[in-house]
Design a protein around this motif. Sequence first.
Motif, short mmCIF file in Angstrom:
data_model
loop_
_atom_site.label_atom_id
_atom_site.label_comp_id
_atom_site.label_asym_id
_atom_site.label_seq_id
_atom_site.Cartn_x
_atom_site.Cartn_y
_atom_site.Cartn_z
N LEU A 189 8.06 -11.67 -15.73
CA LEU A 189 8.31 -10.68 -14.69
C LEU A 189 9.34 -11.18 -13.69
O LEU A 189 9.31 -12.34 -13.28
N SER A 190 10.22 -10.31 -13.28
CA SER A 190 11.20 -10.66 -12.25
C SER A 190 10.56 -10.54 -10.87
O SER A 190 9.48 -9.95 -10.71
N ASP A 191 11.23 -11.08 -9.86
CA ASP A 191 10.73 -10.94 -8.49
C ASP A 191 10.65 -9.47 -8.10
O ASP A 191 9.70 -9.05 -7.41
N GLU A 192 11.61 -8.69 -8.54
CA GLU A 192 11.62 -7.26 -8.23
C GLU A 192 10.41 -6.56 -8.85
O GLU A 192 9.76 -5.72 -8.21
N GLU A 193 10.12 -6.90 -10.10
CA GLU A 193 8.97 -6.29 -10.78
C GLU A 193 7.65 -6.71 -10.14
O GLU A 193 6.74 -5.89 -9.98
N SER A 194 7.56 -7.97 -9.76
CA SER A 194 6.35 -8.44 -9.07
C SER A 194 6.17 -7.73 -7.74
O SER A 194 5.06 -7.37 -7.35
N SER A 195 7.28 -7.54 -7.03
CA SER A 195 7.23 -6.84 -5.75
C SER A 195 6.80 -5.38 -5.94
O SER A 195 6.05 -4.83 -5.13
N LEU A 196 7.24 -4.77 -7.03
CA LEU A 196 6.89 -3.39 -7.31
C LEU A 196 5.38 -3.26 -7.56
O LEU A 196 4.75 -2.28 -7.14
N ALA A 200 2.64 -1.06 -5.37
CA ALA A 200 1.73 -0.07 -5.94
C ALA A 200 0.33 -0.22 -5.35
O ALA A 200 -0.32 0.78 -5.01
N TYR A 201 -0.14 -1.47 -5.23
CA TYR A 201 -1.46 -1.69 -4.62
C TYR A 201 -1.46 -1.26 -3.15
O TYR A 201 -2.42 -0.67 -2.66
N GLU A 202 -0.36 -1.55 -2.47
CA GLU A 202 -0.27 -1.19 -1.05
C GLU A 202 -0.27 0.33 -0.88
O GLU A 202 -0.93 0.87 0.01
#
Length: 241
Positions: A189-196, A200-202
Motif C-alpha cells: 500500500l502507498s502512503d496515499e492509499e493508507s491515508s485513504l 474512511a474510518y474517520e
Amino acid sequence: MIDPHGIEYWLVRLRNRISLRLARKGDREHPRVFIMGHPHTATTVLARLFEANGYNSQHTSRRWRTDAHECFADRGNYQPLDLLRATYPNSMFILNTRPSLHYVRNRLDRQVRKRLRKGRNRPRFSERFIRGEILRHNAFLLEFAEASRGRDDFLVFNIESPGGFQFMADWMGLEGAPEARPYSGGRYLSDEESSLIDQAYESLGVAGERLNPFVIPDLVPPESRKNLAAFLEEHRDRIRL
C-alpha cells in the motif's frame, strides 16, 4: 448510488446458498468444521492445522464440497451460515477475526499485489469503496453474533490475540497450534492509499475503533448493540478477542 461491490457480494452469497441446496449433502449427521472468517484471517493456516490433525480439509474460495470433506475454509463470509447449520446440525462454526483495520489493509494490499504481479497499473480505490468494505465486514460479524446467541456450536477468536490459536485448538482438541504473529501486512500500500483507509474510518465516525477485532458497535443500530453486548457476556467462554 449503487455499490457494485456490494451487489457482487450479495450475488455470490445467493449463489452459494443455491449451490448448497442443490449439492450432494453426504452424511448430514457427520460432524464438520466450518471456518467462517473473511479472507486474510489465517484461513490457510487453520485449514492446514485441521489437516495435520486428521481432518479432510478443503481450502477454497469456490464451492465447498460438503459431501466430500470435513473442514472448510476461505471466504466463509460468503457462505450461508443458517443453511449450513440446518443441513449439518452436529458441526462446529469457527469465526476467525482480526482487527478491522488490518483486515481492510490486507484486503486492499491483495488487490494491489495481484495487479502489479500481472504487470498492470495499480487499482484506484475510492473512500466510498473502503467504507463499503468496512461496513460489509462489520455486518457479517454482527450477523454471526446474532445468529449464534444461545448456541453451543461456535467459537470466536482473534488470530492476532496472544494465545488465540491455542484457545481454539484446546476447544477442538487439536495439537500444534501456531503462535499469533504481530501484524505486518499492507506492504504494497502507498502512503496515499493508507491515508485513504484512515479517512474512511474517520468519515464513518469510528476512527477510535479501527483495531476492534469484532463488531464495531457504532456502526450498528441501537437494538443490535444491546444484542451484541448480551452475546459477548453470555458466551465469554467461547470468545477470545
